[in-house]
Scaffold this active site. Structure first.
Site, PDB file in Angstrom:
ATOM      1  N   GLY A  92      63.929  51.147  64.155  1.00  0.00           N
ATOM      2  CA  GLY A  92      63.529  51.280  65.063  1.00  0.00           C
ATOM      3  C   GLY A  92      62.598  50.398  65.521  1.00  0.00           C
ATOM      4  O   GLY A  92      62.382  49.148  64.590  1.00  0.00           O
ATOM      5  N   GLY A 141      65.361  53.666  61.043  1.00  0.00           N
ATOM      6  CA  GLY A 141      65.477  54.645  62.333  1.00  0.00           C
ATOM      7  C   GLY A 141      67.808  54.215  62.199  1.00  0.00           C
ATOM      8  O   GLY A 141      68.009  55.192  62.633  1.00  0.00           O
ATOM      9  N   GLU A 151      58.986  52.533  55.365  1.00  0.00           N
ATOM     10  CA  GLU A 151      57.988  52.595  56.443  1.00  0.00           C
ATOM     11  C   GLU A 151      56.471  52.712  55.983  1.00  0.00           C
ATOM     12  O   GLU A 151      55.176  52.591  56.135  1.00  0.00           O
ATOM     13  CB  GLU A 151      58.293  54.207  56.916  1.00  0.00           C
ATOM     14  CG  GLU A 151      59.507  54.218  57.699  1.00  0.00           C
ATOM     15  CD  GLU A 151      60.833  54.573  57.434  1.00  0.00           C
ATOM     16  OE1 GLU A 151      60.617  54.863  56.343  1.00  0.00           O
ATOM     17  OE2 GLU A 151      61.707  54.345  57.975  1.00  0.00           O
ATOM     18  N   ASP A 190      60.845  58.867  58.303  1.00  0.00           N
ATOM     19  CA  ASP A 190      60.681  59.985  59.481  1.00  0.00           C
ATOM     20  C   ASP A 190      62.596  59.798  60.068  1.00  0.00           C
ATOM     21  O   ASP A 190      63.510  59.626  58.609  1.00  0.00           O
ATOM     22  CB  ASP A 190      60.235  59.136  60.852  1.00  0.00           C
ATOM     23  CG  ASP A 190      59.973  57.856  61.408  1.00  0.00           C
ATOM     24  OD1 ASP A 190      61.289  57.237  60.740  1.00  0.00           O
ATOM     25  OD2 ASP A 190      60.695  57.293  62.876  1.00  0.00           O
TER      26      ASP A 190
HETATM   27  C1  QUE Z   1      59.677  48.704  57.816  1.00  0.00           C
HETATM   28  C2  QUE Z   1      60.306  49.054  58.209  1.00  0.00           C
HETATM   29  C3  QUE Z   1      60.732  47.931  59.608  1.00  0.00           C
HETATM   30  C4  QUE Z   1      60.700  46.959  58.969  1.00  0.00           C
HETATM   31  C5  QUE Z   1      60.146  46.885  57.926  1.00  0.00           C
HETATM   32  C6  QUE Z   1      59.609  47.692  57.179  1.00  0.00           C
HETATM   33  C7  QUE Z   1      61.566  49.174  60.369  1.00  0.00           C
HETATM   34  C8  QUE Z   1      62.204  48.011  61.461  1.00  0.00           C
HETATM   35  C9  QUE Z   1      62.431  46.510  60.720  1.00  0.00           C
HETATM   36  C10 QUE Z   1      62.956  45.910  61.921  1.00  0.00           C
HETATM   37  C11 QUE Z   1      63.643  44.228  61.678  1.00  0.00           C
HETATM   38  C12 QUE Z   1      63.585  43.268  61.745  1.00  0.00           C
HETATM   39  C13 QUE Z   1      64.067  43.036  63.251  1.00  0.00           C
HETATM   40  C14 QUE Z   1      63.018  44.182  62.903  1.00  0.00           C
HETATM   41  C15 QUE Z   1      62.704  45.425  62.561  1.00  0.00           C
HETATM   42  O1  QUE Z   1      60.975  46.471  59.857  1.00  0.00           O
HETATM   43  O2  QUE Z   1      61.787  50.084  60.597  1.00  0.00           O
HETATM   44  O3  QUE Z   1      62.851  44.252  65.178  1.00  0.00           O
HETATM   45  O4  QUE Z   1      64.372  41.661  64.016  1.00  0.00           O
HETATM   46  O5  QUE Z   1      62.634  48.362  62.348  1.00  0.00           O
HETATM   47  O6  QUE Z   1      59.441  47.110  56.365  1.00  0.00           O
HETATM   48  O7  QUE Z   1      60.229  50.936  58.565  1.00  0.00           O
END
Ligand code: QUE
Length: 358
Positions: free
Chosen positions: A65, A118, A141, A149
């Site tokens: 997400g 997500g 998460e 989730d």
């Molecule tokens: C745990 C997570 C997420 C994460 C890293 C975690 C997650 C998520 C992102 C993420 C990665 C790159 C992006 C971004 C989000 O990293 O849910 O916008 O460019 O979306 O350790 O749950």
């Protein structure tokens, strides 16, 4: 239509492409809402036989997400108080997860790259999950003060043995073979062989094949054996240690085992949010007994809102995605300080209203 997601149809085949490659195709609220509208259209459109979902670029299917936007809406735009986005994002995302679960036509996810959080939610509930050699699967998460989730409370406790509890608490990564062995992926197709997939399914549907048969026949031609199971050597330790009734019990069991794998796993766990680990373990146990995905998504929505009202989510996002120091200061800082009262309070209905399917 937004720049973040593209929808197309070719004959009887509809395609969703997540188009934020620089953000590893992380799901924004807008993408969630647009996808929900399209799936509803396609569910009722007799001209659509199947749906494919994929991510732009060679790095990611979808990294999760857009937790950064949620963080910003609270920390930088709402004095640290839960925001409209921190309520509606999770509410709408979990409805989309259920919509995919209930979708009556083949729903085929091309897991060609990073697939986390997500991204798992917009694939695992569909009928076909195709892993390529670039798949990197994780539910990470607990590293950001959240919990697995998007239906993690439903599918993880239904994986073999205690592998789901292991994935939930540690955030451990799986490759294509690991995902196939556990049933997270349904097929292994090398990315080079996947290029013609949509055209072949589209032609078969256009030629009059039943959409489900068309998808299965094309996959039967393209799929290969995924290689050796990366978890096989550790399954006995995982199943014996992660069946404990408490997080402390899991950690004690890993210490007592004493193998390199057990000690590495224990030390990895000790870096995660203590609150996240305890609510995640409780979610796995409640989720295993639940009789529907909707019942579990209701619990997950309650947990999400409790996390939005707490501390560790903001600290976890700061440490992993904003400052990138990877040194979160969790509060409570130890497992001993996270009592059963704190865990059960996370499962209580939010003051602003509960999640519902309709
Ligand atoms: C745990 C997570 C997420 C994460 C890293 C975690 C997650 C998520 C992102 C993420 C990665 C790159 C992006 C971004 C989000 O990293 O849910 O916008 O460019 O979306 O350790 O749950």
């Amino acid at each position: 239509m937004s720049e973040e997601i593209k929808f197309s149809t070719d004959g009887g085949l509809a395609t969703i492409e997540m188009t934020r490659p620089r953000a590893l195709n992380a799901l924004t609220h807008g993408m969630v809402r647009e996808m929900a509208v399209k799936l509803d259209d396609w569910e009722h459109d007799d001209g659509i036989g199947a749906v494919v979902i994929k991510g732009e670029g060679e790095k990611a299917f979808c990294a999760g997400g857009d937790v950064r936007a949620v963080w910003k809406s609270v920390v930088e735009e709402n004095d640290g108080k839960p925001s409209d986005l921190s309520k509606t994002f999770f509410f709408d995302e979990y409805r989309l997860n259920h919509q995919i679960h209930a979708f009556s036509k083949p729903f085929v996810a091309l897991l060609d790259g990073v697939t986390m959080g997500g991204g798992v939610g917009v694939s695992i509930h569909g009928s076909h999950r195709i892993a390529t050699e670039r798949l990197m699967f994780a539910m990470p998460e607990t590293a950001i003060g959240l919990f697995p989730d998007v239906g993690g409370g439903w599918f993880l406790p239904r994986l073999p043995g205690e592998t789901g509890t292991y994935l939930a608490l540690t955030g451990a990564r799986l490759d294509a073979a690991g995902a196939c062995v556990l049933g997270i992926a349904t097929h292994y197709v090398p990315s080079s062989r996947l290029e013609g997939f949509e055209a072949q399914v589209g032609s078969a549907i256009a030629a009059g094949d039943q959409p489900r048969a068309a998808v299965n026949d094309v996959l039967e031609r393209l799929a290969e054996a995924p290689g050796p199971d990366p978890l096989i050597a550790h399954r006995a330790v995982i199943d014996s240690c992660f069946r404990a009734g408490t997080v402390e019990g899991i950690i004690d069991a890993l210490s007592a085992d004493g193998s390199d794998f057990a000690i590495q796993t224990r030390d990895n766990l000790l870096s995660k949010s203590p609150t996240s680990m305890k609510i995640s373990l409780e979610l796995m146990r409640r989720g295993r007994e639940a009789s529907s995905l909707a019942d579990v998504l209701l619990l997950e929505y309650r947990l999400s809102q409790a996390c939005m009202a707490g501390h560790d989510y903001y600290e976890g996002i700061r440490a992993v995605l904003i400052d990138k120091d990877h040194a979160p200061k969790w509060d409570p800082a130890t497992l001993a300080e996270v009592g059963d009262d704190i865990v059960s309070a996370h499962f209580a209905a939010p003051a602003d209203g509960d999640w519902s399917l309709v």
